[in-house]
Design a protein around this motif. Structure first.
Motif, PDB file in Angstrom:
ATOM      1  N   PHE B  72       0.838  -1.212   0.000  1.00  0.00           N
ATOM      2  CA  PHE B  72       0.000   0.000   0.000  1.00  0.00           C
ATOM      3  C   PHE B  72       0.871   1.260   0.000  1.00  0.00           C
ATOM      4  N   PHE B  73       1.874   1.285   0.873  1.00  0.00           N
ATOM      5  CA  PHE B  73       2.734   2.481   0.945  1.00  0.00           C
ATOM      6  C   PHE B  73       3.641   2.603  -0.281  1.00  0.00           C
ATOM      7  N   LYS B  74       4.020   1.457  -0.839  1.00  0.00           N
ATOM      8  CA  LYS B  74       4.814   1.501  -2.080  1.00  0.00           C
ATOM      9  C   LYS B  74       3.989   2.194  -3.179  1.00  0.00           C
ATOM     10  N   ASN B  75       2.726   1.799  -3.274  1.00  0.00           N
ATOM     11  CA  ASN B  75       1.852   2.412  -4.290  1.00  0.00           C
ATOM     12  C   ASN B  75       1.582   3.885  -4.005  1.00  0.00           C
ATOM     13  N   LEU B  76       1.385   4.217  -2.725  1.00  0.00           N
ATOM     14  CA  LEU B  76       1.164   5.628  -2.353  1.00  0.00           C
ATOM     15  C   LEU B  76       2.359   6.480  -2.752  1.00  0.00           C
ATOM     16  N   ASN B  77       3.558   5.920  -2.545  1.00  0.00           N
ATOM     17  CA  ASN B  77       4.774   6.699  -2.819  1.00  0.00           C
ATOM     18  C   ASN B  77       5.173   6.696  -4.282  1.00  0.00           C
ATOM     19  N   GLN B  78       4.544   5.854  -5.083  1.00  0.00           N
ATOM     20  CA  GLN B  78       4.919   5.823  -6.507  1.00  0.00           C
ATOM     21  C   GLN B  78       3.755   6.273  -7.393  1.00  0.00           C
ATOM     22  N   ILE B  79       2.871   5.350  -7.704  1.00  0.00           N
ATOM     23  CA  ILE B  79       1.842   5.681  -8.709  1.00  0.00           C
ATOM     24  C   ILE B  79       0.887   6.764  -8.208  1.00  0.00           C
ATOM     25  N   ILE B  80       0.396   6.622  -6.983  1.00  0.00           N
ATOM     26  CA  ILE B  80      -0.573   7.606  -6.472  1.00  0.00           C
ATOM     27  C   ILE B  80       0.086   8.981  -6.364  1.00  0.00           C
ATOM     28  N   PHE B  81       1.336   8.989  -5.923  1.00  0.00           N
ATOM     29  CA  PHE B  81       2.093  10.239  -5.821  1.00  0.00           C
ATOM     30  C   PHE B  81       2.169  10.929  -7.191  1.00  0.00           C
ATOM     31  N   ILE B  82       2.504  10.147  -8.218  1.00  0.00           N
ATOM     32  CA  ILE B  82       2.613  10.704  -9.584  1.00  0.00           C
ATOM     33  C   ILE B  82       1.256  11.261 -10.042  1.00  0.00           C
ATOM     34  N   VAL B  83       0.189  10.503  -9.782  1.00  0.00           N
ATOM     35  CA  VAL B  83      -1.144  10.951 -10.225  1.00  0.00           C
ATOM     36  C   VAL B  83      -1.522  12.257  -9.512  1.00  0.00           C
ATOM     37  N   VAL B  84      -1.256  12.329  -8.214  1.00  0.00           N
ATOM     38  CA  VAL B  84      -1.565  13.557  -7.457  1.00  0.00           C
ATOM     39  C   VAL B  84      -0.791  14.743  -8.042  1.00  0.00           C
ATOM     40  N   VAL B  85       0.479  14.535  -8.340  1.00  0.00           N
ATOM     41  CA  VAL B  85       1.293  15.622  -8.902  1.00  0.00           C
ATOM     42  C   VAL B  85       0.733  16.056 -10.258  1.00  0.00           C
ATOM     43  N   ILE B  86       0.380  15.067 -11.095  1.00  0.00           N
ATOM     44  CA  ILE B  86      -0.144  15.413 -12.437  1.00  0.00           C
ATOM     45  C   ILE B  86      -1.475  16.174 -12.318  1.00  0.00           C
ATOM     46  N   VAL B  87      -2.341  15.700 -11.429  1.00  0.00           N
ATOM     47  CA  VAL B  87      -3.661  16.345 -11.288  1.00  0.00           C
ATOM     48  C   VAL B  87      -3.525  17.795 -10.812  1.00  0.00           C
ATOM     49  N   PHE B  88      -2.614  18.036  -9.888  1.00  0.00           N
ATOM     50  CA  PHE B  88      -2.550  19.377  -9.283  1.00  0.00           C
ATOM     51  C   PHE B  88      -1.438  20.278  -9.829  1.00  0.00           C
ATOM     52  N   MET B  89      -0.608  19.772 -10.733  1.00  0.00           N
ATOM     53  CA  MET B  89       0.547  20.599 -11.141  1.00  0.00           C
ATOM     54  C   MET B  89       0.147  21.857 -11.916  1.00  0.00           C
ATOM     55  N   GLY B  90      -1.036  21.811 -12.591  1.00  0.00           N
ATOM     56  CA  GLY B  90      -1.445  22.993 -13.356  1.00  0.00           C
ATOM     57  C   GLY B  90      -2.321  23.948 -12.572  1.00  0.00           C
TER      58      GLY B  90
END
Lengths: 236, 256
Positions: B72-90
């Protein structure tokens, strides 16, 4: 407007602003967008229908992303009108609009006459002549001219008259002797072009002379400089 | 005004479909992590029995709830982290770039409130998603493994919330100084990589937000030691505060 702009931002409520190329949240419809703005700035949502009516977007159900430039420009004016400002600042509201879009925006500006002060910048001088009461000409950040359109025209008037009479050569000498005439610039079989000292006097006396000589006045035109002529004269 | 601005952010998240992307990844990995942990040994065994791998002897310990949460934490720190950054970067830079923020500011919205509403909304929405995901993951973990340490897993999740706060404040900072979403991502990842590279200095790791993810794993697989994490937690909160404060100061002076 009586507000200390260094202490509060309340003065912004009295000013509506339309940026050069307004951009909106494309995923909203015009109504959703304006309702959201009303919520944020604390304006009664009833105002939304009023301003949409003014800019003729009341029945528009499409998303803003699909709007034409003219529609976006009108929506831009609508958002600026939301707090019912006393002063509207429009930055080139008609630039790159098609003739229809331009007409809509100019008609809208004219409709505010007597209600709001509209301050707008433009490079299209024909628009200025159509809607403005006062004109200012800026060059390199310096205001070179600032007056009413009437005064400007008077100030830059070339006092030139074009006259069409059935036989102008019969009156040319008599006209040349009049005090108000500075010089006769052109004379031919059909017309005379005169430079006069006193325009009002010329407008009264010339028809009198023509009637007295039993001639027919076919055309009488004061050749005013266009705003474009004045613009080039001022900036040079 | 901040709440109304946050409401606008919420509408944006729904209307642009970004909410569904977030819901999908959070939900997928909160259910998927315990499931993957449970069935990975079986998958490997079935692969081992295939013809090419015959003769290999693979011994795997039976999976536990710890494997589910490590996943769970591996996914939070990788894929979910990337998705959060992409969603909010703009979120910030795109509004500056397109000029949509200029209209709000001309209507009297204060710059700092606008910026804070973005940051608070991102923190609020991701916190809810992370806590919900934790609850779902905990439920499925207990369902599949019949055991779980709420204390360890919840403590590790709290560490992730602190880490997430830092990520969002870094994203706010990057968005403030960038002119468009791509620049935002560039600035964000440069700072992110620098912090990760600094992990090679063990003396500094107590002050490095990136160390929080190691601690999460440690707290799941061994024991929770709050004393060890205090420096990390407070320094991360301090960096987050400074990043947001600097963003506000810079944004107040920025020409739009």
């Amino acid at each position: 407007m009586g507000e200390d702009i260094t202490k509060s931002r309340k003065y912004l409520r009295w000013i509506g602003y339309l940026p050069d190329v307004p951009n909106f949240y494309n995923y909203f419809t015009a109504k959703e967008y304006l309702v959201t703005l009303c919520e944020i700035i604390g304006v009664d949502k009833k105002r939304v229908d009023e301003v949409l009516e003014m800019v003729d977007l009341k029945n528009e159900k499409k998303r803003i992303g699909t709007f034409s430039r003219g529609m976006k420009q009108r929506l831009g004016v609508a958002q600026a009108l939301l707090p019912n400002p006393k002063l509207l600042i429009l930055d080139e509201p008609t630039s790159s609009l098609d003739p229809q879009g331009r007409k809509e925006i100019l008609d809208l500006i004219v409709s505010f006459r007597g209600e709001k002060t509209v301050f707008f910048s433009t490079h299209i001088l024909a628009d200025v002549e159509r809607v403005c009461d006062r004109v200012g000409i800026l060059k390199d950040g310096r205001l070179l001219l600032n007056d009413t359109l009437g005064n400007i025209k008077k100030k830059f008037s070339r006092r030139i008259i074009r006259l069409e009479v059935d036989n102008p050569l019969r009156i040319v000498e008599q006209i040349r002797r009049e005090d108000f005439v500075e010089e006769v610039l052109e004379e031919n079989q059909n017309s005379l072009i005169l430079k006069v000292r006193d325009l009002e006097m010329a407008q009264r006396r010339i028809p009198e002379i023509i009637v007295k000589e039993g001639l027919s006045l076919m055309h009488f035109e004061v050749l005013e400089p266009t705003l474009e002529d004045i613009f080039f004269e001022v900036i040079s | 005004m901040i709440l109304k601005l946050m409401k606008k952010e919420w509408k944006e998240l729904i209307k642009t479909g970004k909410l569904y992307a977030l819901l999908f990844v959070f939900l997928f990995f909160s259910i998927g992590s315990p499931v993957i942990a449970k069935f990975t040994p079986d998958i490997i065994k079935s692969l081992a029995s295939s013809s090419e791998m015959q003769g290999f002897i693979i011994q795997l310990p039976p999976p536990t709830w710890k494997d589910a949460f490590l996943q769970f934490f591996k996914n939070l720190n990788q894929i979910i982290f990337i998705v959060v950054v992409i969603v909010f970067m703009g979120s910030i830079s795109e509004e500056k770039n397109k000029g949509t923020v200029s209209i709000l500011l001309s209507l009297g919205v204060e710059r700092k409130k606008w910026l804070l509403s973005k940051f608070f909304f991102q923190v609020f929405s991701t916190f809810i998603l992370i806590i919900s995901s934790y609850l779902i993951c905990a439920y499925y973990t207990y369902f599949l493994f019949k055991e779980i340490s709420i204390y360890n897993s919840l403590s590790a999740t709290l560490l992730y919330l602190v880490y997430n706060l830092f990520i969002l404040s870094l994203l706010t900072f990057s968005g403030t100084i960038a002119k468009n979403p791509l620049q935002t991502a560039g600035i964000f990842f440069v700072v992110f990589i620098i912090f990760n590279l600094l992990l090679i200095f063990p003396n500094l790791s107590s002050y490095n937000p990136m160390n929080l993810s190691s601690l999460e794993n440690l707290w799941i697989s061994k024991e929770v030691l709050w004393g060890d994490a205090f420096k990390n937690i407070f320094s991360t909160l301090f960096y987050s505060f400074v990043l947001v404060l600097v963003s506000i100061i810079l944004f107040e002076k920025q020409e739009l």
